[in-house]
Design a protein around this motif. Structure first.
Motif, PDB file in Angstrom:
ATOM      1  N   TRP A  60      -3.721   4.027   9.100  1.00  0.00           N
ATOM      2  CA  TRP A  60      -3.141   4.187  10.297  1.00  0.00           C
ATOM      3  C   TRP A  60      -1.574   4.540   9.901  1.00  0.00           C
ATOM      4  CZ3 TRP A  60      -5.427   6.466  14.007  1.00  0.00           C
ATOM      5  CH2 TRP A  60      -6.880   6.295  14.220  1.00  0.00           C
ATOM      6  N   ARG A  61      -1.053   3.677   8.973  1.00  0.00           N
ATOM      7  CA  ARG A  61       0.243   3.634   8.679  1.00  0.00           C
ATOM      8  C   ARG A  61       0.542   4.997   7.818  1.00  0.00           C
ATOM      9  NH1 ARG A  61       3.450  -1.172   6.282  1.00  0.00           N
ATOM     10  NH2 ARG A  61       5.208   0.199   6.708  1.00  0.00           N
ATOM     11  N   ILE A  62      -0.488   5.133   6.948  1.00  0.00           N
ATOM     12  CA  ILE A  62      -0.255   6.505   6.417  1.00  0.00           C
ATOM     13  C   ILE A  62      -0.316   7.690   7.195  1.00  0.00           C
ATOM     14  CG2 ILE A  62      -1.368   8.044   4.740  1.00  0.00           C
ATOM     15  CD1 ILE A  62      -2.221   5.572   3.198  1.00  0.00           C
ATOM     16  N   TRP A  63      -0.936   7.898   8.269  1.00  0.00           N
ATOM     17  CA  TRP A  63      -1.082   8.747   9.428  1.00  0.00           C
ATOM     18  C   TRP A  63       0.277   8.863  10.171  1.00  0.00           C
ATOM     19  CZ3 TRP A  63      -3.734  12.604  10.848  1.00  0.00           C
ATOM     20  CH2 TRP A  63      -4.836  13.138  10.498  1.00  0.00           C
ATOM     21  N   ALA A 102       3.622   6.564   3.710  1.00  0.00           N
ATOM     22  CA  ALA A 102       2.838   7.563   2.902  1.00  0.00           C
ATOM     23  C   ALA A 102       3.505   8.012   1.573  1.00  0.00           C
ATOM     24  CB  ALA A 102       2.399   8.821   3.785  1.00  0.00           C
ATOM     25  N   GLN A 103       4.662   8.260   1.701  1.00  0.00           N
ATOM     26  CA  GLN A 103       5.575   8.519   0.543  1.00  0.00           C
ATOM     27  C   GLN A 103       5.497   7.541  -0.609  1.00  0.00           C
ATOM     28  OE1 GLN A 103       6.528  11.832   0.261  1.00  0.00           O
ATOM     29  NE2 GLN A 103       7.126  11.406  -1.969  1.00  0.00           N
ATOM     30  N   ALA A 104       5.451   6.242  -0.169  1.00  0.00           N
ATOM     31  CA  ALA A 104       5.497   5.151  -1.116  1.00  0.00           C
ATOM     32  C   ALA A 104       4.277   4.891  -1.850  1.00  0.00           C
ATOM     33  CB  ALA A 104       6.063   3.935  -0.315  1.00  0.00           C
ATOM     34  N   VAL A 105       3.161   5.247  -0.991  1.00  0.00           N
ATOM     35  CA  VAL A 105       1.722   5.003  -1.499  1.00  0.00           C
ATOM     36  C   VAL A 105       1.282   6.122  -2.532  1.00  0.00           C
ATOM     37  CG1 VAL A 105      -0.520   4.713  -0.722  1.00  0.00           C
ATOM     38  CG2 VAL A 105       1.059   3.771   0.591  1.00  0.00           C
ATOM     39  N   LEU A 106       2.145   7.255  -2.181  1.00  0.00           N
ATOM     40  CA  LEU A 106       1.672   8.605  -2.874  1.00  0.00           C
ATOM     41  C   LEU A 106       1.592   8.371  -4.654  1.00  0.00           C
ATOM     42  CD1 LEU A 106       0.781  11.323  -2.828  1.00  0.00           C
ATOM     43  CD2 LEU A 106       3.037  12.132  -2.982  1.00  0.00           C
ATOM     44  N   PRO A 107       2.635   7.642  -5.035  1.00  0.00           N
ATOM     45  CA  PRO A 107       2.337   7.482  -6.600  1.00  0.00           C
ATOM     46  C   PRO A 107       1.395   6.624  -7.233  1.00  0.00           C
ATOM     47  CG  PRO A 107       4.640   6.901  -5.687  1.00  0.00           C
ATOM     48  CD  PRO A 107       3.832   7.202  -4.701  1.00  0.00           C
ATOM     49  N   VAL A 108       0.812   5.628  -6.343  1.00  0.00           N
ATOM     50  CA  VAL A 108      -0.192   4.756  -6.679  1.00  0.00           C
ATOM     51  C   VAL A 108      -1.418   5.657  -6.419  1.00  0.00           C
ATOM     52  CG1 VAL A 108      -1.550   2.780  -5.982  1.00  0.00           C
ATOM     53  CG2 VAL A 108       0.918   2.833  -5.682  1.00  0.00           C
ATOM     54  N   ARG A 109      -1.614   6.406  -5.535  1.00  0.00           N
ATOM     55  CA  ARG A 109      -2.899   7.335  -5.636  1.00  0.00           C
ATOM     56  C   ARG A 109      -2.692   8.457  -6.553  1.00  0.00           C
ATOM     57  NH1 ARG A 109      -6.952   9.613  -5.616  1.00  0.00           N
ATOM     58  NH2 ARG A 109      -7.715  11.300  -4.455  1.00  0.00           N
ATOM     59  N   GLU A 110      -1.506   9.076  -7.002  1.00  0.00           N
ATOM     60  CA  GLU A 110      -1.514   9.881  -8.018  1.00  0.00           C
ATOM     61  C   GLU A 110      -1.906   9.391  -9.423  1.00  0.00           C
ATOM     62  OE1 GLU A 110      -1.133  13.025  -7.672  1.00  0.00           O
ATOM     63  OE2 GLU A 110      -1.114  13.048  -5.654  1.00  0.00           O
TER      64      GLU A 110
END
Length: 199
Positions: free
Chosen positions: A21-24, A30-38
């Motif tokens: 929900w926070r990413i939504w 969401a920008q902070a989580v993106l490097p982990v996902r990549e």
């Protein structure tokens, strides 16, 4: 690197729910989580690594300029003032009428009603003060460095200030605005609705 304690299934379930929900609804998160996902997608995420230990490879997001407002929304405050002048003083009706065909007495009577309603709007929503406190016809001094938006020179303007002249109009300046907020759902182009009387 210190070994991170493993999370239980329920802790991971709760974390996934909250992050979803926070990413939504939180773009910075969401920008902070993106490097982990990549990094995870590229197979570069070592076991137990924290986001702070990952290189930030994301490009800065270029902000798009906001889309221009349609003319009726861009000029909504001016249309709102016109609607209030119509509602209280029937200003639009008066200006749209061809008064040349009416006797002066009828025009004067209509102008009195328009004047009363429009004056009510001005006094209710705007605080007005003269630019210069003197009375019309009084001698005034215009100093060097005067504000050309507040004082307009007419007549024989020559040389450099200071100037001495006679006040033809004291001007007006708005010192307070108290317009009510309007709903975005309302169409600001509708200055006065059509009135239909039912039998």
């Amino acid at each position: 690197m210190t070994e991170q304690p493993s999370l239980s299934f329920f802790a991971r379930f709760w974390l996934a729910f909250v992050c979803f929900w926070r990413i939504w609804f939180n773009p910075p998160f969401a920008q902070a989580v993106l490097p982990v996902r990549e990094a995870d997608k590229a197979g570069l995420l070592p076991a137990g690594a924290t986001p702070a230990e990952l290189p930030n490879k994301t490009e800065p997001v270029e902000k798009q300029p906001p889309a221009p407002l349609p003319p009726e929304r861009e000029h909504a405050p001016a249309l709102q003032v016109l609607a209030m002048l119509q509602r209280e003083g029937r200003l639009i009706d008066f200006l749209q009428e061809d008064v040349a065909a009416f006797p002066d007495a009828d025009v004067g009577a209509a102008a009195r009603i328009v004047h009363e309603g429009c004056r009510k709007v001005l006094r209710q929503y705007l605080t007005l003060e003269p630019v210069l406190p003197q009375s019309e016809g009084d001698a005034v001094n215009v100093p060097a460095g005067f504000d050309a938006q507040r004082i307009r020179l007419t007549g024989n303007v020559a040389g450099q200030p200071p100037y001495n002249g006679a006040l033809k109009h004291h001007g007006w300046v708005t010192t307070a605005v108290k317009f009510p907020s309007t709903s975005p759902a309302m169409d600001p182009r509708v200055l006065a609705p059509a009135e239909v009387e039912l039998p």
